[in-house]
Design a protein around this motif. Structure first.
Motif, mmCIF file in Angstrom:
data_model
loop_
_atom_site.group_PDB
_atom_site.id
_atom_site.type_symbol
_atom_site.label_atom_id
_atom_site.label_comp_id
_atom_site.label_asym_id
_atom_site.label_seq_id
_atom_site.Cartn_x
_atom_site.Cartn_y
_atom_site.Cartn_z
ATOM 1 N N HIS A 97 8.403 -113.627 35.019
ATOM 2 C CA HIS A 97 7.279 -114.541 34.781
ATOM 3 C C HIS A 97 6.019 -113.690 34.633
ATOM 4 O O HIS A 97 5.574 -113.052 35.590
ATOM 5 C CB HIS A 97 7.129 -115.528 35.942
ATOM 6 N N GLU A 100 2.972 -113.286 37.047
ATOM 7 C CA GLU A 100 3.316 -112.835 38.393
ATOM 8 C C GLU A 100 3.378 -111.313 38.490
ATOM 9 O O GLU A 100 3.549 -110.755 39.580
ATOM 10 C CB GLU A 100 4.652 -113.460 38.827
ATOM 11 N N HIS A 256 8.967 -111.921 42.388
ATOM 12 C CA HIS A 256 8.209 -113.102 41.927
ATOM 13 C C HIS A 256 7.107 -113.458 42.919
ATOM 14 O O HIS A 256 7.173 -113.077 44.086
ATOM 15 C CB HIS A 256 9.134 -114.323 41.822
HETATM 16 ZN ZN LIG Z 1 8.505 -116.407 39.156
#
Ligand SMILES: [Zn+2]
Length: 400
Positions: A97, A100, A256
């Motif tokens: 992501h 992040e 994350h």
């Molecule tokens: Zn994530």
């Protein structure tokens, strides 16, 4: 008079020293946090170069991630082979992501600078992958350029791409209002009321499952998993297969932020419905609590990175773990509602525009605060906890 000046100077000096010490303590903790994507990549390349002096067999390389708007997006990696026996391989990945990666790349920097020199590399190799979604990192989105949540796109067979996720359609317009974004007191209250209404009407687990599982039909919506694989999937598959080839056991950590109790590192395993080496996981994470994963009151996802790693390395013993550093207390009802609101609002603005510049700024700030909190205390705690967790779990992985 002279005495007064001297006293003043001493006093100033003490104040100056106190300020300097305070500043250096707080900056030590936050130095590893990059300003932006380019800064993070520059530092990663720098540390790769420096480490190649002490590890002549280190391999540094990168692959380009194709983009319609940016010709300089790369995923970089460092591979240090095991010195004597290719028994175990440690993989640490950041940036599935994009937004992040501010935090996950800081953890990688801390690891390479502070922990790696203490790790026994005789029978364990290291593969460190920086920024799997460079578009999202650079443009501060969680998703890729195609609005794809990469953690719903690591799919090895066509089936899931055809899944309409009918339940998602029920909430589609609530999650993705097809209009310009306007953030005000009433829109926030309305969001809370609607979320509670849906949670009560459909049941909280079903509502959460429908949203977070991923959907493959609405390209402008949140949790869109794509229509085909993003380019990273085949590039990464090749890299993992070739690197892990000679090793018997693999421990993969995917970093994350965003889910869970603020300032706490949560561990998410693959759960019982996936072939998983539960006994090894228990040994490696002895003394730690493994959260939900794919079972119990947690939600299941399609196309997530950890399952992909386990699938393509199925002939090895694997421990795949997601490390989630919490930001908004999303384990609580209010935290979960606010997390969903911020995700939905950010996507709405990007897809349909903003009512005003103020709405745009607010939405971006809220989104960044959720995945990359600027609070020095939060940042310090993430690194302090990681300094304890990483050596511990690696020691257990080497010992079992
Ligand atoms: Zn994530």
């Amino acid at each position: 008079m002279l005495w007064a000046i001297l006293m003043f100077n001493h006093f100033s000096l003490i104040i100056f020293l106190l300020i300097s010490i305070t500043f250096s303590i707080s900056s030590v903790a936050t130095t590893f946090y990059p300003i932006d994507y380019e800064d993070s990549r520059k530092e990663f390349r720098k540390v790769a170069k420096r480490l190649s002096m002490t590890h002549p067999d280190l391999i540094y390389n990168f692959f380009k991630v194709p983009s319609r708007i940016d010709s300089d997006l790369t995923t970089d990696y460092i591979y240090i082979p095991a010195k004597k026996m290719t028994e175990k391989l440690l993989i640490i990945t950041s940036g599935v992501h994009g937004v992040e990666t501010f935090t996950s790349s800081a953890i990688q920097q801390m690891f390479l600078n502070e922990i790696l020199p203490t790790v026994d590399l005789n029978k364990m190799g290291l593969l460190m992958i920086h920024s799997l979604n460079p578009y999202g990192f650079k443009y501060k989105r969680r998703v890729t350029e195609n609005n794809v949540d990469l953690n719903r796109n690591f799919i090895l067979e066509r089936g899931p791409f055809k899944d309409p996720n009918d339940k998602y359609q029920t909430f589609r317009d609530f999650l993705n209002p097809p209009e310009k974004l306007s953030i005000g007191f009433f829109s926030k209250i309305s969001h809370i009321v609607k979320t509670l209404f849906y949670s009560i009407r459909y049941g909280r687990p079903a509502f959460r499952q429908a949203i977070l599982q991923g959907q493959y039909s609405y390209e402008k919506g949140i949790y869109f998993g794509g229509k085909v694989n993003e380019p990273q999937v085949s590039l990464l598959k090749h890299l993992l297969l070739t690197t892990a080839g000679p090793y018997k056991e693999v421990f993969a950590i995917d970093l994350h932020t965003g889910y869970g109790k603020r300032g706490t590192c949560h561990f998410f395993g693959l759960g019982k419905n996936v072939k998983s080496n539960t006994d090894i996981i228990e040994k490696v994470f002895k003394g730690y609590k493994i959260d939900g994963g794919q079972e119990g009151n947690f939600y299941t996802t399609t196309g997530d990175f950890p399952r992909f790693v386990e699938q393509i390395l199925k002939n090895k013993k694997t421990v795949v773990m997601t490390f989630e550093y919490g930001t908004l207390d999303s384990q609580t009802t209010l935290g979960a509602i606010e997390s969903l609101r911020r995700s939905s609002v950010e996507n709405q603005g990007v897809q349909f525009g903003y009512d005003s510049k103020d709405d745009q700024n607010k939405s971006i700030k809220d989104f960044l605060d959720m995945f990359n909190p600027p609070d020095p205390k939060w940042r310090e705690k993430v690194l302090t906890d990681s300094r304890k967790i990483f050596p511990n779990v690696i020691k257990n992985f080497l010992a079992y």
